[in-house]
Design a protein around this motif. Structure first.
Motif, PDB file in Angstrom:
ATOM      1  N   ILE A  15      22.456  47.495  50.222  1.00 37.08           N
ATOM      2  CA  ILE A  15      23.122  46.675  49.207  1.00 37.08           C
ATOM      3  C   ILE A  15      23.466  45.334  49.847  1.00 37.08           C
ATOM      4  CG2 ILE A  15      25.138  46.404  47.721  1.00 37.08           C
ATOM      5  CD1 ILE A  15      23.355  48.647  46.784  1.00 37.08           C
ATOM      6  N   ASN A  16      22.952  44.273  49.288  1.00 40.23           N
ATOM      7  CA  ASN A  16      23.256  42.934  49.758  1.00 40.23           C
ATOM      8  C   ASN A  16      24.010  42.226  48.643  1.00 40.23           C
ATOM      9  OD1 ASN A  16      23.414  40.501  51.007  1.00 40.23           O
ATOM     10  ND2 ASN A  16      21.242  40.018  50.870  1.00 40.23           N
ATOM     11  N   ALA A  17      25.319  42.142  48.787  1.00 39.64           N
ATOM     12  CA  ALA A  17      26.152  41.555  47.742  1.00 39.64           C
ATOM     13  C   ALA A  17      26.790  40.265  48.253  1.00 39.64           C
ATOM     14  CB  ALA A  17      27.235  42.536  47.319  1.00 39.64           C
ATOM     15  N   PRO A  18      27.069  39.339  47.361  1.00 35.40           N
ATOM     16  CA  PRO A  18      27.731  38.091  47.750  1.00 35.40           C
ATOM     17  C   PRO A  18      29.121  38.369  48.323  1.00 35.40           C
ATOM     18  CG  PRO A  18      26.880  37.956  45.512  1.00 35.40           C
ATOM     19  CD  PRO A  18      26.775  39.387  45.938  1.00 35.40           C
ATOM     20  N   GLU A  19      29.549  37.521  49.234  1.00 30.83           N
ATOM     21  CA  GLU A  19      30.891  37.637  49.806  1.00 30.83           C
ATOM     22  C   GLU A  19      31.939  37.297  48.753  1.00 30.83           C
ATOM     23  OE1 GLU A  19      31.890  38.778  52.627  1.00 30.83           O
ATOM     24  OE2 GLU A  19      30.071  38.788  53.829  1.00 30.83           O
ATOM     25  N   THR A  20      33.033  38.082  48.748  1.00 34.28           N
ATOM     26  CA  THR A  20      34.134  37.775  47.832  1.00 34.28           C
ATOM     27  C   THR A  20      35.486  37.780  48.519  1.00 34.28           C
ATOM     28  OG1 THR A  20      34.340  40.095  47.207  1.00 34.28           O
ATOM     29  CG2 THR A  20      32.960  38.709  45.800  1.00 34.28           C
ATOM     30  N   VAL A  21      35.582  38.355  49.693  1.00 36.59           N
ATOM     31  CA  VAL A  21      36.885  38.431  50.368  1.00 36.59           C
ATOM     32  C   VAL A  21      36.819  37.977  51.823  1.00 36.59           C
ATOM     33  CG1 VAL A  21      37.807  40.241  48.870  1.00 36.59           C
ATOM     34  CG2 VAL A  21      36.515  40.866  50.908  1.00 36.59           C
ATOM     35  N   HIS A  22      35.780  37.268  52.183  1.00 37.60           N
ATOM     36  CA  HIS A  22      35.640  36.804  53.568  1.00 37.60           C
ATOM     37  C   HIS A  22      36.728  35.763  53.839  1.00 37.60           C
ATOM     38  CE1 HIS A  22      33.983  35.103  57.214  1.00 37.60           C
ATOM     39  NE2 HIS A  22      33.159  36.146  57.273  1.00 37.60           N
ATOM     40  N   PRO A  23      37.461  35.921  54.947  1.00 36.30           N
ATOM     41  CA  PRO A  23      38.576  34.996  55.203  1.00 36.30           C
ATOM     42  C   PRO A  23      38.159  33.562  55.533  1.00 36.30           C
ATOM     43  CG  PRO A  23      38.269  36.475  57.068  1.00 36.30           C
ATOM     44  CD  PRO A  23      37.334  36.945  55.972  1.00 36.30           C
ATOM     45  N   ASP A  24      36.911  33.359  55.957  1.00 37.62           N
ATOM     46  CA  ASP A  24      36.503  32.031  56.400  1.00 37.62           C
ATOM     47  C   ASP A  24      35.603  31.271  55.432  1.00 37.62           C
ATOM     48  OD1 ASP A  24      37.899  32.457  58.790  1.00 37.62           O
ATOM     49  OD2 ASP A  24      36.150  33.394  59.735  1.00 37.62           O
ATOM     50  N   ILE A  25      35.155  31.923  54.359  1.00 38.71           N
ATOM     51  CA  ILE A  25      34.291  31.238  53.389  1.00 38.71           C
ATOM     52  C   ILE A  25      34.769  31.528  51.976  1.00 38.71           C
ATOM     53  CG2 ILE A  25      32.252  31.228  54.882  1.00 38.71           C
ATOM     54  CD1 ILE A  25      31.153  33.567  53.329  1.00 38.71           C
TER      55      ILE A  25
END
Length: 61
Positions: A15-25
């Motif tokens: 599963i390749n999902a977009p980031e939603t909770v990454h602290p730096d982006i």
């Protein structure tokens, strides 16, 4: 996921999902939709997890 009372991150194989909770982006496009769909698929389901020490997290099997 909770394990022994602690929150544990789980990554789904293939599963390749977009980031939603990454602290730096910031949230990536379609991230909220990916989260909603993942919840729809997984809530109420049983999954088998395996710890992967190479990445220090659990993965589904």
């Amino acid at each position: 996921m909770f394990l022994n009372g602690n929150i544990v991150d789980v990554r789904l194989l293939l599963i390749n999902a977009p980031e939603t909770v990454h602290p730096d982006i910031s949230d990536e496009p379609l991230g909220a939709e990916a989260v909603a769909r993942s919840r729809q698929i997984l809530i109420g389901k049983q999954v088998q997890l395996e710890y992967d020490p190479r990445y220090d997290h659990f993965v589904d099997c």
